[in-house]
Design a protein around this motif. Structure first.
Motif, PDB file in Angstrom:
ATOM      1  N   ALA A 192       7.192 -23.163 -24.359  1.00  0.00           N
ATOM      2  CA  ALA A 192       8.519 -23.547 -23.884  1.00  0.00           C
ATOM      3  C   ALA A 192       9.115 -24.688 -24.700  1.00  0.00           C
ATOM      4  O   ALA A 192      10.337 -24.835 -24.772  1.00  0.00           O
ATOM      5  CB  ALA A 192       8.455 -23.928 -22.407  1.00  0.00           C
ATOM      6  N   GLU A 193       8.281 -25.492 -25.322  1.00  0.00           N
ATOM      7  CA  GLU A 193       8.762 -26.598 -26.149  1.00  0.00           C
ATOM      8  C   GLU A 193       8.627 -26.290 -27.630  1.00  0.00           C
ATOM      9  O   GLU A 193       8.584 -27.186 -28.469  1.00  0.00           O
ATOM     10  CB  GLU A 193       7.975 -27.878 -25.805  1.00  0.00           C
ATOM     11  N   GLY A 194       8.556 -25.012 -27.984  1.00  0.00           N
ATOM     12  CA  GLY A 194       8.355 -24.608 -29.360  1.00  0.00           C
ATOM     13  C   GLY A 194       9.599 -24.762 -30.224  1.00  0.00           C
ATOM     14  O   GLY A 194      10.696 -25.068 -29.733  1.00  0.00           O
ATOM     15  N   PRO A 195       9.473 -24.525 -31.530  1.00  0.00           N
ATOM     16  CA  PRO A 195      10.575 -24.774 -32.469  1.00  0.00           C
ATOM     17  C   PRO A 195      11.779 -23.864 -32.299  1.00  0.00           C
ATOM     18  O   PRO A 195      12.872 -24.197 -32.755  1.00  0.00           O
ATOM     19  CB  PRO A 195       9.920 -24.561 -33.840  1.00  0.00           C
ATOM     20  N   PHE A 196      11.596 -22.708 -31.650  1.00  0.00           N
ATOM     21  CA  PHE A 196      12.709 -21.773 -31.499  1.00  0.00           C
ATOM     22  C   PHE A 196      13.322 -21.800 -30.093  1.00  0.00           C
ATOM     23  O   PHE A 196      14.234 -21.030 -29.800  1.00  0.00           O
ATOM     24  CB  PHE A 196      12.247 -20.341 -31.813  1.00  0.00           C
ATOM     25  N   SER A 197      12.801 -22.678 -29.238  1.00  0.00           N
ATOM     26  CA  SER A 197      13.222 -22.669 -27.835  1.00  0.00           C
ATOM     27  C   SER A 197      14.714 -22.922 -27.666  1.00  0.00           C
ATOM     28  O   SER A 197      15.409 -22.213 -26.927  1.00  0.00           O
ATOM     29  CB  SER A 197      12.422 -23.706 -27.036  1.00  0.00           C
ATOM     30  N   GLU A 198      15.231 -23.941 -28.346  1.00  0.00           N
ATOM     31  CA  GLU A 198      16.652 -24.280 -28.178  1.00  0.00           C
ATOM     32  C   GLU A 198      17.538 -23.122 -28.599  1.00  0.00           C
ATOM     33  O   GLU A 198      18.529 -22.800 -27.921  1.00  0.00           O
ATOM     34  CB  GLU A 198      16.987 -25.534 -28.987  1.00  0.00           C
ATOM     35  N   LEU A 199      17.187 -22.468 -29.700  1.00  0.00           N
ATOM     36  CA  LEU A 199      17.963 -21.330 -30.164  1.00  0.00           C
ATOM     37  C   LEU A 199      17.910 -20.187 -29.155  1.00  0.00           C
ATOM     38  O   LEU A 199      18.946 -19.606 -28.803  1.00  0.00           O
ATOM     39  CB  LEU A 199      17.441 -20.860 -31.517  1.00  0.00           C
ATOM     40  N   MET A 200      16.723 -19.859 -28.665  1.00  0.00           N
ATOM     41  CA  MET A 200      16.585 -18.755 -27.714  1.00  0.00           C
ATOM     42  C   MET A 200      17.322 -19.047 -26.419  1.00  0.00           C
ATOM     43  O   MET A 200      18.028 -18.182 -25.878  1.00  0.00           O
ATOM     44  CB  MET A 200      15.102 -18.471 -27.445  1.00  0.00           C
ATOM     45  N   HIS A 201      17.203 -20.266 -25.917  1.00  0.00           N
ATOM     46  CA  HIS A 201      17.858 -20.611 -24.655  1.00  0.00           C
ATOM     47  C   HIS A 201      19.377 -20.573 -24.790  1.00  0.00           C
ATOM     48  O   HIS A 201      20.078 -20.337 -23.799  1.00  0.00           O
ATOM     49  CB  HIS A 201      17.416 -22.000 -24.195  1.00  0.00           C
ATOM     50  N   SER A 202      19.880 -20.779 -25.997  1.00  0.00           N
ATOM     51  CA  SER A 202      21.335 -20.870 -26.187  1.00  0.00           C
ATOM     52  C   SER A 202      22.039 -19.563 -25.865  1.00  0.00           C
ATOM     53  O   SER A 202      23.216 -19.581 -25.490  1.00  0.00           O
ATOM     54  CB  SER A 202      21.651 -21.285 -27.630  1.00  0.00           C
ATOM     55  N   PHE A 203      21.375 -18.413 -26.003  1.00  0.00           N
ATOM     56  CA  PHE A 203      22.049 -17.167 -25.654  1.00  0.00           C
ATOM     57  C   PHE A 203      21.391 -16.464 -24.465  1.00  0.00           C
ATOM     58  O   PHE A 203      21.524 -15.264 -24.288  1.00  0.00           O
ATOM     59  CB  PHE A 203      22.160 -16.209 -26.856  1.00  0.00           C
ATOM     60  N   MET A 204      20.696 -17.240 -23.623  1.00  0.00           N
ATOM     61  CA  MET A 204      20.138 -16.702 -22.388  1.00  0.00           C
ATOM     62  C   MET A 204      21.017 -17.095 -21.199  1.00  0.00           C
ATOM     63  O   MET A 204      21.652 -18.147 -21.203  1.00  0.00           O
ATOM     64  CB  MET A 204      18.707 -17.204 -22.185  1.00  0.00           C
ATOM     65  N   ALA A 205      21.035 -16.242 -20.187  1.00  0.00           N
ATOM     66  CA  ALA A 205      21.778 -16.575 -18.964  1.00  0.00           C
ATOM     67  C   ALA A 205      21.033 -17.622 -18.140  1.00  0.00           C
ATOM     68  O   ALA A 205      21.633 -18.541 -17.587  1.00  0.00           O
ATOM     69  CB  ALA A 205      22.003 -15.306 -18.140  1.00  0.00           C
ATOM     70  N   ILE A 206      19.721 -17.471 -18.052  1.00  0.00           N
ATOM     71  CA  ILE A 206      18.858 -18.456 -17.397  1.00  0.00           C
ATOM     72  C   ILE A 206      18.153 -19.207 -18.512  1.00  0.00           C
ATOM     73  O   ILE A 206      17.274 -18.663 -19.189  1.00  0.00           O
ATOM     74  CB  ILE A 206      17.851 -17.775 -16.449  1.00  0.00           C
ATOM     75  N   LYS A 207      18.519 -20.443 -18.725  1.00  0.00           N
ATOM     76  CA  LYS A 207      18.159 -21.152 -19.952  1.00  0.00           C
ATOM     77  C   LYS A 207      16.809 -21.841 -19.843  1.00  0.00           C
ATOM     78  O   LYS A 207      16.695 -23.077 -19.863  1.00  0.00           O
ATOM     79  CB  LYS A 207      19.270 -22.127 -20.318  1.00  0.00           C
ATOM     80  N   ARG A 208      15.794 -21.005 -19.746  1.00  0.00           N
ATOM     81  CA  ARG A 208      14.415 -21.500 -19.734  1.00  0.00           C
ATOM     82  C   ARG A 208      13.490 -20.373 -20.126  1.00  0.00           C
ATOM     83  O   ARG A 208      13.866 -19.195 -20.105  1.00  0.00           O
ATOM     84  CB  ARG A 208      14.036 -22.001 -18.338  1.00  0.00           C
ATOM     85  N   HIS A 209      12.285 -20.719 -20.496  1.00  0.00           N
ATOM     86  CA  HIS A 209      11.251 -19.718 -20.693  1.00  0.00           C
ATOM     87  C   HIS A 209      10.811 -19.171 -19.341  1.00  0.00           C
ATOM     88  O   HIS A 209      10.849 -19.878 -18.319  1.00  0.00           O
ATOM     89  CB  HIS A 209      10.038 -20.343 -21.384  1.00  0.00           C
ATOM     90  N   GLY A 210      10.381 -17.937 -19.338  1.00  0.00           N
ATOM     91  CA  GLY A 210       9.778 -17.380 -18.139  1.00  0.00           C
ATOM     92  C   GLY A 210       8.372 -17.918 -17.932  1.00  0.00           C
ATOM     93  O   GLY A 210       7.760 -18.515 -18.828  1.00  0.00           O
ATOM     94  N   LYS A 211       7.860 -17.698 -16.745  1.00  0.00           N
ATOM     95  CA  LYS A 211       6.479 -18.084 -16.415  1.00  0.00           C
ATOM     96  C   LYS A 211       5.602 -16.841 -16.456  1.00  0.00           C
ATOM     97  O   LYS A 211       6.029 -15.763 -16.014  1.00  0.00           O
ATOM     98  CB  LYS A 211       6.433 -18.706 -15.024  1.00  0.00           C
ATOM     99  N   PRO A 212       4.381 -16.957 -16.967  1.00  0.00           N
ATOM    100  CA  PRO A 212       3.487 -15.795 -16.973  1.00  0.00           C
ATOM    101  C   PRO A 212       3.338 -15.157 -15.596  1.00  0.00           C
ATOM    102  O   PRO A 212       3.238 -13.937 -15.473  1.00  0.00           O
ATOM    103  CB  PRO A 212       2.160 -16.373 -17.472  1.00  0.00           C
ATOM    104  N   GLU A 213       3.366 -15.985 -14.556  1.00  0.00           N
ATOM    105  CA  GLU A 213       3.213 -15.467 -13.196  1.00  0.00           C
ATOM    106  C   GLU A 213       4.379 -14.577 -12.786  1.00  0.00           C
ATOM    107  O   GLU A 213       4.214 -13.670 -11.958  1.00  0.00           O
ATOM    108  CB  GLU A 213       3.076 -16.628 -12.203  1.00  0.00           C
TER     109      GLU A 213
END
Length: 237
Positions: free
Chosen positions: A186-207
């Motif tokens: 979730a704190e990786g180098p591409f996170s900000e870019l990926m979150h920028s075009f997501m509706a829910i701006k976070r990584h999912g949880k494995p659960e």
């Protein structure tokens, strides 16, 4: 809970991340579990001990080893194919052998594993593949080969659903978006870019992925097959 009591389940690639969450959830639902791992022996042992499951080291890139292992398991109720790998980079410079290994693990292994399991699987069984939203959408450069492998799973699932439907065996593809794992933190180098075009701006949880898998493996999902189940926070919306 306990919707899978006495069901025999095999999870390919279950020692870490999404796979470990799936093992934990199916175990909580009452399934009798075996899972494979490639190199994380310590994590696999700890998970097996905590879930009263069996961990077996299997290299999914080795077709004969993989299919012989599945044959040895006897009739399954549930097969979850989570083992996969990610390779990114300029397609003009990526090593061809590395690309072929990813194809072996991400495409050939799921096909041969599903077919091997289907030969002995009980009627009404479940085959669930963990794909990726990148099978639908690849908004970044450097992942064309990876996207190829995840798109291939879509066709495989549709075809096998037709082939196995008369036996009541369902075949489904779960397509996560960014999920907080070692492969894509979730704190990786591409996170900000990926979150920028997501509706829910976070990584999912494995659960969260495991919960969808558990539903598809359960008794209420018997009419769902040949489908792509995207769970991505709006990554592909």
């Amino acid at each position: 809970m306990n919707t899978l009591t006495a069901k025999k389940a095999l999870v390919l690639g279950g020692s870490r991340g999404i796979g470990a969450a799936i093992v934990n959830r199916l175990s909580a639902e009452g399934a009798y579990l075996t899972f494979t791992y490639a190199g994380s022996a310590q994590a696999a042992k700890a998970l097996a001990d905590s879930t009263a499951s069996q961990a077996v080291q299997v290299d999914s890139s080795e077709r004969d080893q993989l299919t012989a292992f599945i044959d040895s398991q006897g009739p399954l109720d549930i097969l979850v194919i989570n083992a996969g790998t990610l390779l990114m980079g300029d397609p003009l410079t990526l090593a061809a052998d590395d690309v072929d290994r990813m194809i072996d693990i991400n495409v050939r292994a799921p096909y041969h594993a599903a077919v091997a399991a289907a030969r002995q699987m009980k009627d009404g069984g479940r085959i669930i593949v963990i794909g990726s939203v990148n099978g639908d959408r690849m908004p970044m450069a450097g992942a064309s080969a990876y996207a190829l492998t995840k798109s291939a799973l879509q066709g495989m699932v549709r075809g096998l659903a037709r082939d196995l439907g008369e036996r009541g065996i369902t075949v489904n593809n779960v397509q996560p978006g960014p999920v907080d794992t070692d492969m894509n933190p979730a704190e990786g180098p591409f996170s900000e870019l990926m979150h920028s075009f997501m509706a829910i701006k976070r990584h999912g949880k494995p659960e969260e992925i495991a919960a969808l898998v558990a539903f598809l493996a359960g008794p209420e999902a018997g009419y769902i097959t040949g489908a792509q189940h995207t769970i991505d926070g709006g990554f592909g919306a």
